[in-house]
Design a protein around this motif. Structure first.
Motif, PDB file in Angstrom:
ATOM      1  N   LYS A 170      -2.994 -15.807  18.553  1.00 41.30           N
ATOM      2  CA  LYS A 170      -2.814 -16.896  19.505  1.00 41.30           C
ATOM      3  C   LYS A 170      -1.928 -17.963  18.855  1.00 41.30           C
ATOM      4  O   LYS A 170      -2.192 -18.400  17.740  1.00 41.30           O
ATOM      5  N   ILE A 171      -0.872 -18.363  19.564  1.00 39.90           N
ATOM      6  CA  ILE A 171       0.080 -19.332  19.048  1.00 39.90           C
ATOM      7  C   ILE A 171      -0.217 -20.699  19.651  1.00 39.90           C
ATOM      8  O   ILE A 171      -0.249 -20.857  20.872  1.00 39.90           O
ATOM      9  N   TYR A 172      -0.440 -21.698  18.779  1.00 37.43           N
ATOM     10  CA  TYR A 172      -0.765 -23.043  19.217  1.00 37.43           C
ATOM     11  C   TYR A 172       0.313 -24.026  18.791  1.00 37.43           C
ATOM     12  O   TYR A 172       1.019 -23.809  17.803  1.00 37.43           O
ATOM     13  N   ARG A 173       0.391 -25.132  19.548  1.00 40.08           N
ATOM     14  CA  ARG A 173       1.212 -26.273  19.156  1.00 40.08           C
ATOM     15  C   ARG A 173       0.448 -27.532  19.549  1.00 40.08           C
ATOM     16  O   ARG A 173       0.168 -27.746  20.729  1.00 40.08           O
ATOM     17  N   ASN A 174       0.103 -28.323  18.533  1.00 38.97           N
ATOM     18  CA  ASN A 174      -0.691 -29.543  18.764  1.00 38.97           C
ATOM     19  C   ASN A 174      -1.969 -29.240  19.553  1.00 38.97           C
ATOM     20  O   ASN A 174      -2.284 -29.908  20.545  1.00 38.97           O
ATOM     21  N   ASP A 175      -2.673 -28.196  19.143  1.00 40.34           N
ATOM     22  CA  ASP A 175      -3.941 -27.786  19.764  1.00 40.34           C
ATOM     23  C   ASP A 175      -3.788 -27.233  21.173  1.00 40.34           C
ATOM     24  O   ASP A 175      -4.791 -26.988  21.854  1.00 40.34           O
ATOM     25  N   SER A 176      -2.561 -27.032  21.635  1.00 38.96           N
ATOM     26  CA  SER A 176      -2.327 -26.440  22.959  1.00 38.96           C
ATOM     27  C   SER A 176      -1.925 -24.976  22.797  1.00 38.96           C
ATOM     28  O   SER A 176      -1.007 -24.662  22.026  1.00 38.96           O
ATOM     29  N   LEU A 177      -2.612 -24.076  23.494  1.00 43.26           N
ATOM     30  CA  LEU A 177      -2.298 -22.646  23.422  1.00 43.26           C
ATOM     31  C   LEU A 177      -1.000 -22.367  24.165  1.00 43.26           C
ATOM     32  O   LEU A 177      -0.879 -22.663  25.356  1.00 43.26           O
ATOM     33  N   LEU A 178      -0.018 -21.783  23.462  1.00 43.59           N
ATOM     34  CA  LEU A 178       1.272 -21.466  24.061  1.00 43.59           C
ATOM     35  C   LEU A 178       1.356 -20.035  24.540  1.00 43.59           C
ATOM     36  O   LEU A 178       1.861 -19.754  25.625  1.00 43.59           O
ATOM     37  N   ASP A 207      -6.594 -14.865  13.596  1.00 45.26           N
ATOM     38  CA  ASP A 207      -6.087 -14.683  14.957  1.00 45.26           C
ATOM     39  C   ASP A 207      -5.447 -15.939  15.532  1.00 45.26           C
ATOM     40  O   ASP A 207      -5.255 -16.056  16.736  1.00 45.26           O
ATOM     41  N   LYS A 208      -5.082 -16.903  14.679  1.00 45.22           N
ATOM     42  CA  LYS A 208      -4.532 -18.158  15.165  1.00 45.22           C
ATOM     43  C   LYS A 208      -3.365 -18.602  14.298  1.00 45.22           C
ATOM     44  O   LYS A 208      -3.447 -18.586  13.070  1.00 45.22           O
ATOM     45  N   ALA A 209      -2.257 -18.983  14.937  1.00 45.47           N
ATOM     46  CA  ALA A 209      -1.080 -19.501  14.238  1.00 45.47           C
ATOM     47  C   ALA A 209      -0.653 -20.802  14.892  1.00 45.47           C
ATOM     48  O   ALA A 209      -0.874 -21.020  16.083  1.00 45.47           O
ATOM     49  N   GLU A 210      -0.029 -21.669  14.099  1.00 44.85           N
ATOM     50  CA  GLU A 210       0.362 -22.988  14.595  1.00 44.85           C
ATOM     51  C   GLU A 210       1.844 -23.221  14.347  1.00 44.85           C
ATOM     52  O   GLU A 210       2.346 -22.988  13.241  1.00 44.85           O
ATOM     53  N   ILE A 211       2.544 -23.679  15.387  1.00 49.56           N
ATOM     54  CA  ILE A 211       3.958 -24.063  15.249  1.00 49.56           C
ATOM     55  C   ILE A 211       4.026 -25.532  14.865  1.00 49.56           C
ATOM     56  O   ILE A 211       3.430 -26.384  15.528  1.00 49.56           O
ATOM     57  N   ARG A 212       4.729 -25.822  13.776  1.00 54.86           N
ATOM     58  CA  ARG A 212       4.922 -27.195  13.349  1.00 54.86           C
ATOM     59  C   ARG A 212       6.393 -27.550  13.501  1.00 54.86           C
ATOM     60  O   ARG A 212       7.263 -26.950  12.865  1.00 54.86           O
TER      61      ARG A 212
END
Length: 303
Positions: A170-178, A207-212
């Motif tokens: 699951k790809i997140y950005r600022n705690d929002s699922l993209l 199972d979680k990744a974050e875009i910075r």
């Protein structure tokens, strides 16, 4: 094929200084015929003949050696990016030992100026202070699945965690699922983020990744009017000196005025280094007809 000349710059008490004569240093190529990878060296991957997609893909034509051991093979564009990161962010050195062979020399930091060099699996690097490295280390250990391994006390290899092929991310950005994607698509997505943007993608759990998102910083732009020339001397270039009245004021980095030129009469004026007493950054203000035309800075080096 590039010849490098060296000379020593001496400064005595009282401010007097001089240069030694230039000396050319002949680099003797290392014998690469007997160099065979014998496991990992300096935390970088060696040849994997069973894996055609490894970092040492035979199609890549520039070879990087560390202590006579082959570490990576690059394409031309990959090597340019790696070379820029080494030259601009570290004190390490690169020297050509063959037509398509490069030697990496890891440099021990100077006393009182500890810098921790981080090598990434995607062939870029970071130079961090002791405090910044500790924060970086904590973020990797607590906020990602990646790992750090020491090459030596000052050089560290960052190893990316590889997801099992059947995992969903699951790809997140600022705690929002993209979006959600399979591990295979996630690796391609991560490659596109690293190669086509300045953003970063960090795997924070299985199972979680974050875009910075990359936040650009101010980049200094040299002045076209007051700058250091190829010999390191301060040059004042004013093509319209006959049509306008110019004044230049020079300052130390802390704002202390050094001296001023109340009226410039020549279109090109070169100042001696001794006018500035030391190496480092200096600021200036350029006035045209008593109006501020430019406020900028330049750097004087010791050579």
């Amino acid at each position: 094929g590039v010849r490098n000349y060296y000379r020593i710059f001496y400064v005595r008490k009282g401010g007097s200084w001089f240069f030694t004569k230039s000396q050319y240093v002949q680099l003797v190529p290392l014998s690469l015929q007997e160099n065979k990878p014998s496991g990992e060296m300096a935390g970088l991957p060696t040849v994997n003949k069973e894996n055609p997609s490894s970092a040492l893909n035979a199609k890549k034509d520039i070879s990087l050696y560390i202590k006579k051991v082959l570490a990576y093979r690059f394409t031309e564009s990959e090597y340019q990016a790696f070379r820029d990161s080494i030259n601009h962010q570290t004190n390490d050195g690169l020297s050509r030992i063959g037509k398509n062979s490069i030697l990496l020399r890891a440099e021990r930091p100077r006393s009182g100026k500890e810098r921790f060099i981080i090598y990434f699996s995607d062939l870029t690097s970071l130079a961090l202070s002791k405090q910044a490295y500790q924060k970086f280390k904590d973020s990797i250990q607590k906020g990602s699945m990646d790992t750090l391994s020491n090459i030596d006390p000052w050089h560290i290899q960052l190893r990316r965690y590889r997801l099992p092929s059947d995992e969903t991310v699951k790809i997140y950005r600022n705690d929002s699922l993209l979006m959600e994607m399979t591990a295979g698509k996630y690796r391609k997505f991560g490659d596109s983020i690293r190669t086509k943007t300045k953003d970063t993608l960090l795997l924070t759990s299985f199972d979680k990744a974050e875009i910075r998102v990359y936040k650009p910083v101010y980049v200094w732009k040299p002045s076209p009017y007051v700058f250091t020339n190829s010999n390191g001397y301060v040059t004042i270039l004013l093509p319209k000196v006959k049509q306008h009245r110019y004044q230049v004021i020079f300052f130390e980095a802390d704002g202390t005025e050094i001296f001023r030129i109340k009226s410039v009469h020549e279109p090109e004026l070169i100042l001696d280094k001794t006018d500035f007493m030391h190496a480092g950054w200096f600021h200036f203000e350029l006035y045209e007809d008593d109006k501020l035309k430019e406020k900028n800075k330049f750097q004087l080096t010791r050579n």
